[in-house]
Design an enzyme around this catalytic site. Structure first.
Site, PDB file in Angstrom:
ATOM      1  N   LYS A  44       0.789  -1.223   0.013  1.00 38.64           N
ATOM      2  CA  LYS A  44       0.241   0.029  -0.068  1.00 38.64           C
ATOM      3  C   LYS A  44       0.725   1.285  -0.074  1.00 38.64           C
ATOM      4  O   LYS A  44       0.345   2.179   0.579  1.00 38.64           O
ATOM      5  CB  LYS A  44      -0.888   0.079   1.097  1.00 38.64           C
ATOM      6  CG  LYS A  44      -1.910  -1.232   1.066  1.00 38.64           C
ATOM      7  CD  LYS A  44      -2.796  -1.034  -0.073  1.00 38.64           C
ATOM      8  CE  LYS A  44      -3.405  -2.523  -0.385  1.00 38.64           C
ATOM      9  NZ  LYS A  44      -4.139  -2.444  -2.017  1.00 38.64           N
ATOM     10  N   SER A  45       2.041   1.214  -0.615  1.00 46.14           N
ATOM     11  CA  SER A  45       2.905   2.518  -0.585  1.00 46.14           C
ATOM     12  C   SER A  45       2.935   2.831  -2.040  1.00 46.14           C
ATOM     13  O   SER A  45       3.799   3.760  -1.996  1.00 46.14           O
ATOM     14  CB  SER A  45       4.275   2.004   0.109  1.00 46.14           C
ATOM     15  OG  SER A  45       4.277   1.405   1.198  1.00 46.14           O
ATOM     16  N   THR A  47       3.168   0.413  -4.951  1.00 45.13           N
ATOM     17  CA  THR A  47       3.679  -0.651  -5.706  1.00 45.13           C
ATOM     18  C   THR A  47       2.977  -0.620  -7.233  1.00 45.13           C
ATOM     19  O   THR A  47       3.714  -0.545  -8.292  1.00 45.13           O
ATOM     20  CB  THR A  47       3.139  -1.966  -5.258  1.00 45.13           C
ATOM     21  OG1 THR A  47       3.186  -1.843  -3.780  1.00 45.13           O
ATOM     22  CG2 THR A  47       3.951  -3.083  -5.859  1.00 45.13           C
ATOM     23  N   TRP A  49       1.531   1.826  -8.750  1.00 43.60           N
ATOM     24  CA  TRP A  49       1.902   3.067  -9.573  1.00 43.60           C
ATOM     25  C   TRP A  49       3.315   3.028 -10.104  1.00 43.60           C
ATOM     26  O   TRP A  49       3.489   3.240 -11.355  1.00 43.60           O
ATOM     27  CB  TRP A  49       2.072   4.262  -8.437  1.00 43.60           C
ATOM     28  CG  TRP A  49       2.013   5.507  -8.959  1.00 43.60           C
ATOM     29  CD1 TRP A  49       1.978   6.131 -10.260  1.00 43.60           C
ATOM     30  CD2 TRP A  49       2.099   6.804  -8.317  1.00 43.60           C
ATOM     31  NE1 TRP A  49       1.872   7.556 -10.390  1.00 43.60           N
ATOM     32  CE2 TRP A  49       2.023   7.907  -9.105  1.00 43.60           C
ATOM     33  CE3 TRP A  49       2.176   6.930  -6.789  1.00 43.60           C
ATOM     34  CZ2 TRP A  49       2.096   9.139  -8.597  1.00 43.60           C
ATOM     35  CZ3 TRP A  49       2.065   8.516  -6.321  1.00 43.60           C
ATOM     36  CH2 TRP A  49       2.168   9.425  -7.313  1.00 43.60           C
ATOM     37  N   TRP A  72       0.274  -7.176 -12.867  1.00 46.16           N
ATOM     38  CA  TRP A  72       0.864  -8.406 -11.988  1.00 46.16           C
ATOM     39  C   TRP A  72       1.395  -9.098 -12.866  1.00 46.16           C
ATOM     40  O   TRP A  72       2.471  -9.719 -12.557  1.00 46.16           O
ATOM     41  CB  TRP A  72      -0.188  -8.964 -11.356  1.00 46.16           C
ATOM     42  CG  TRP A  72      -1.539  -9.479 -12.192  1.00 46.16           C
ATOM     43  CD1 TRP A  72      -1.529 -10.460 -12.905  1.00 46.16           C
ATOM     44  CD2 TRP A  72      -2.731  -8.812 -12.261  1.00 46.16           C
ATOM     45  NE1 TRP A  72      -2.742 -10.725 -13.587  1.00 46.16           N
ATOM     46  CE2 TRP A  72      -3.514  -9.512 -13.218  1.00 46.16           C
ATOM     47  CE3 TRP A  72      -3.282  -7.842 -11.723  1.00 46.16           C
ATOM     48  CZ2 TRP A  72      -4.883  -9.279 -13.533  1.00 46.16           C
ATOM     49  CZ3 TRP A  72      -4.605  -7.379 -12.062  1.00 46.16           C
ATOM     50  CH2 TRP A  72      -5.455  -8.230 -12.877  1.00 46.16           C
ATOM     51  N   HIS A  99       7.470  -7.200  -2.132  1.00 45.29           N
ATOM     52  CA  HIS A  99       7.287  -6.724  -0.642  1.00 45.29           C
ATOM     53  C   HIS A  99       8.268  -7.131   0.458  1.00 45.29           C
ATOM     54  O   HIS A  99       8.101  -7.139   1.499  1.00 45.29           O
ATOM     55  CB  HIS A  99       5.761  -7.109  -0.378  1.00 45.29           C
ATOM     56  CG  HIS A  99       4.789  -6.405  -1.090  1.00 45.29           C
ATOM     57  ND1 HIS A  99       4.726  -5.036  -1.332  1.00 45.29           N
ATOM     58  CD2 HIS A  99       3.581  -6.749  -1.580  1.00 45.29           C
ATOM     59  CE1 HIS A  99       3.513  -4.675  -2.045  1.00 45.29           C
ATOM     60  NE2 HIS A  99       2.994  -5.671  -2.116  1.00 45.29           N
ATOM     61  N   SER A 129      -5.095   2.808   3.819  1.00 45.60           N
ATOM     62  CA  SER A 129      -5.282   2.272   2.489  1.00 45.60           C
ATOM     63  C   SER A 129      -5.456   0.751   2.635  1.00 45.60           C
ATOM     64  O   SER A 129      -6.397   0.181   1.884  1.00 45.60           O
ATOM     65  CB  SER A 129      -4.100   2.578   1.559  1.00 45.60           C
ATOM     66  OG  SER A 129      -4.183   1.862   0.248  1.00 45.60           O
ATOM     67  N   TYR A 184       6.396   8.155  -1.647  1.00 49.25           N
ATOM     68  CA  TYR A 184       4.883   8.220  -2.174  1.00 49.25           C
ATOM     69  C   TYR A 184       4.640  10.013  -2.447  1.00 49.25           C
ATOM     70  O   TYR A 184       4.137  10.288  -3.494  1.00 49.25           O
ATOM     71  CB  TYR A 184       3.990   7.422  -1.505  1.00 49.25           C
ATOM     72  CG  TYR A 184       2.433   7.528  -2.336  1.00 49.25           C
ATOM     73  CD1 TYR A 184       1.892   6.663  -3.135  1.00 49.25           C
ATOM     74  CD2 TYR A 184       1.591   8.701  -1.702  1.00 49.25           C
ATOM     75  CE1 TYR A 184       0.510   6.597  -3.375  1.00 49.25           C
ATOM     76  CE2 TYR A 184       0.428   8.867  -2.033  1.00 49.25           C
ATOM     77  CZ  TYR A 184      -0.062   7.760  -2.878  1.00 49.25           C
ATOM     78  OH  TYR A 184      -1.571   7.955  -3.319  1.00 49.25           O
ATOM     79  N   PHE A 220      -3.069   9.803 -11.444  1.00 48.69           N
ATOM     80  CA  PHE A 220      -4.290   8.788 -10.545  1.00 48.69           C
ATOM     81  C   PHE A 220      -5.484   8.738 -11.558  1.00 48.69           C
ATOM     82  O   PHE A 220      -6.086   7.480 -11.731  1.00 48.69           O
ATOM     83  CB  PHE A 220      -4.455   9.429  -9.382  1.00 48.69           C
ATOM     84  CG  PHE A 220      -5.324   8.631  -8.606  1.00 48.69           C
ATOM     85  CD1 PHE A 220      -4.933   7.534  -8.014  1.00 48.69           C
ATOM     86  CD2 PHE A 220      -6.741   9.172  -8.370  1.00 48.69           C
ATOM     87  CE1 PHE A 220      -5.733   6.627  -6.962  1.00 48.69           C
ATOM     88  CE2 PHE A 220      -7.697   8.200  -7.517  1.00 48.69           C
ATOM     89  CZ  PHE A 220      -7.287   7.168  -7.033  1.00 48.69           C
ATOM     90  N   LYS A 249      -8.255   6.650  -3.478  1.00 44.32           N
ATOM     91  CA  LYS A 249      -8.042   8.115  -3.350  1.00 44.32           C
ATOM     92  C   LYS A 249      -6.762   8.724  -4.060  1.00 44.32           C
ATOM     93  O   LYS A 249      -6.705   9.937  -4.860  1.00 44.32           O
ATOM     94  CB  LYS A 249      -8.103   8.916  -1.855  1.00 44.32           C
ATOM     95  CG  LYS A 249      -9.526   8.699  -1.544  1.00 44.32           C
ATOM     96  CD  LYS A 249      -9.637   9.796  -0.174  1.00 44.32           C
ATOM     97  CE  LYS A 249     -11.077   9.641   0.372  1.00 44.32           C
ATOM     98  NZ  LYS A 249     -11.194  10.239   1.660  1.00 44.32           N
TER      99      LYS A 249
HETATM  100  N1  LIG Z   1      -1.117   7.079 -10.000  1.00 45.91           N
HETATM  101  C1  LIG Z   1      -1.253   7.090  -8.648  1.00 45.91           C
HETATM  102  N2  LIG Z   1      -1.151   8.293  -8.083  1.00 45.91           N
HETATM  103  C2  LIG Z   1      -1.490   8.372  -6.508  1.00 45.91           C
HETATM  104  N3  LIG Z   1      -1.708   7.010  -5.900  1.00 45.91           N
HETATM  105  C3  LIG Z   1      -1.835   5.836  -6.533  1.00 45.91           C
HETATM  106  C4  LIG Z   1      -1.509   5.723  -7.807  1.00 45.91           C
HETATM  107  N4  LIG Z   1      -1.858   4.461  -8.217  1.00 45.91           N
HETATM  108  C5  LIG Z   1      -1.881   3.815  -7.131  1.00 45.91           C
HETATM  109  N5  LIG Z   1      -2.086   4.741  -6.032  1.00 45.91           N
HETATM  110  C6  LIG Z   1      -2.384   4.433  -4.871  1.00 45.91           C
HETATM  111  O1  LIG Z   1      -1.573   3.495  -4.095  1.00 45.91           O
HETATM  112  C7  LIG Z   1      -2.351   2.618  -3.189  1.00 45.91           C
HETATM  113  C8  LIG Z   1      -2.154   1.314  -3.449  1.00 45.91           C
HETATM  114  O2  LIG Z   1      -0.960   0.881  -3.112  1.00 45.91           O
HETATM  115  P1  LIG Z   1      -0.185  -0.486  -3.732  1.00 45.91           P
HETATM  116  O3  LIG Z   1      -0.202  -0.302  -5.215  1.00 45.91           O
HETATM  117  O4  LIG Z   1       1.163  -0.471  -3.197  1.00 45.91           O
HETATM  118  O5  LIG Z   1      -0.850  -1.650  -3.183  1.00 45.91           O
HETATM  119  S1  LIG Z   1      -0.388  -3.091  -3.142  1.00 45.91           S
HETATM  120  O6  LIG Z   1       0.617  -3.355  -2.278  1.00 45.91           O
HETATM  121  O7  LIG Z   1      -0.089  -3.494  -4.557  1.00 45.91           O
HETATM  122  O8  LIG Z   1      -1.699  -4.022  -2.859  1.00 45.91           O
HETATM  123  C9  LIG Z   1      -3.589   3.310  -3.085  1.00 45.91           C
HETATM  124  O9  LIG Z   1      -3.794   4.305  -2.168  1.00 45.91           O
HETATM  125  P2  LIG Z   1      -5.097   4.691  -1.264  1.00 45.91           P
HETATM  126  O10 LIG Z   1      -5.898   5.428  -2.617  1.00 45.91           O
HETATM  127  O11 LIG Z   1      -4.791   5.945  -0.378  1.00 45.91           O
HETATM  128  O12 LIG Z   1      -5.805   3.606  -1.149  1.00 45.91           O
HETATM  129  C10 LIG Z   1      -3.822   3.763  -4.484  1.00 45.91           C
HETATM  130  O13 LIG Z   1      -4.762   4.728  -4.779  1.00 45.91           O
END
Ligand SMILES: Nc1ncnc2c1ncn2[C@@H]1O[C@H](COP(=O)(O)OS(=O)(=O)O)[C@@H](OP(=O)(O)O)[C@H]1O
Length: 291
Positions: A44-45, A47, A49, A72, A99, A129, A184, A220, A249
């Site tokens: 949730k940090s 990934t 993205w 994936w 991870h 998240s 992030y 996003f 979000k």
């Molecule tokens: N482009 C972009 N911009 C900003 N934020 C983004 C983007 N893509 C993914 N996210 C946010 O990343 C959060 C998901 O984290 P991970 O992708 O690490 O999740 S996981 O570990 O693979 O399950 C999740 O955060 P939250 O929205 O706070 O829940 C995603 O919305």
């Protein structure tokens, strides 16, 4: 905790939907190539993205992989069952995600020249998240109340263990200039700047035009529309986006909408105690809850 949904790997909780003893052995024995690029995150940090960004950076902004390959399989998780199935389709330089904490990386990683980009996110936003993710993912236990989930998070009784242990393991990694640390929050604040750093670090020499194109694809709102990246290919009975979309979000500081002042104080004090002596500073260190 429901038996069958999780397994323990060196004391870390992993979901059996994606990990088996065989996939973890595969990860341990994985032959790392010098040209490999690892995206490393605590869950949730950021990934997903990075699974969008890194193939674009490595391919000079060519959109084909992010428009045709699910995230994936595009940047597979080293420790997950799918990697063995797709690794032969990856083109060099290969991009992989993990991870895993530093000490659980494959033996061949330590003697390789593979590069690492480690993304850290404010643990309060990570927890928020993750809390919503546990509500929408049927393969995970219900998170309970926010209070109950916070207790589990701080004790490390969550996927991949304690946030502090993960961050510290990679901050102590003996990798010299093979590792780039970014947050992030920095990516959210200045995506173009982050892309330039990735391009320099990976020796890609991207033009400003290519960086503009990648930033557009990776923002996003555009990633939310990309079915190869927004998890809409996963059946609803496994991930129910009506409960919470995977790309939820995408902001920094959503924790302020979830934590009470007492929870914030408790959370901060536990994290501060565990990070004591690390002399690390993060963009979120000066934030506090407004009452
Ligand atoms: N482009 C972009 N911009 C900003 N934020 C983004 C983007 N893509 C993914 N996210 C946010 O990343 C959060 C998901 O984290 P991970 O992708 O690490 O999740 S996981 O570990 O693979 O399950 C999740 O955060 P939250 O929205 O706070 O829940 C995603 O919305």
């Amino acid at each position: 905790m429901s038996s069958g949904r999780y397994l323990l790997h060196h004391g870390l909780l992993l979901p059996t939907v994606a990990h088996t003893k065989e996939s973890l052995k595969y990860a341990q024995d994985f032959h790392v190539e010098d040209t490999d690029v690892f995206v490393v995150t605590y869950p949730k940090s950021g990934t997903t993205w990075m699974q969008e960004i890194i193939p674009l950076v490595l391919n000079g902004g060519d959109l084909t992989p992010v428009q045709t390959i699910p995230n994936w399989d595009r940047v597979p998780w080293l420790e997950e069952t799918r990697t063995a199935l797709v690794v032969d389709h990856l083109t060099s330089p290969r991009a992989l995600a993990t991870h895993l904490p530093y000490q659980l990386m494959p033996a061949s990683f330590f003697s390789s020249k593979a590069k690492v980009i480690y993304v850290t996110r404010n643990p309060k936003d990570v927890m928020v998240s993750s809390y919503h993710f546990h509500k929408m993912a049927s393969f995970l236990d219900d998170p309970g109340t926010f209070e109950e989930f916070m207790d589990k998070f701080l004790k490390g009784k969550v996927l991949f263990g304690k946030w502090t242990d993960h961050v510290k393991s990679w901050r102590h990694a003996d990798l010299g200039d093979r590792i780039l640390h970014i947050t992030y929050e920095e990516m959210n604040q200045d995506l173009h700047g982050a892309l330039r750093r990735f391009s320099d670090f990976l020796g890609c020499n991207l033009s400003e035009e290519a960086i503009d194109g990648i930033a557009h694809q990776c923002c996003f709102n555009n990633m939310r529309k990309n079915s190869m990246s927004n998890y809409s290919l996963v059946p609803q009975n496994i991930m129910d986006s009506s409960k919470s979309p995977f790309l939820r979000k995408g902001i920094s500081g959503d924790w302020k909408n979830h934590f009470s002042p007492e929870q914030e104080a408790q959370f901060s004090s536990v994290i501060a105690a565990e990070m004591e002596g690390e002399s690390l500073s993060f963009p979120w260190d000066l934030e506090c809850v407004c009452v």
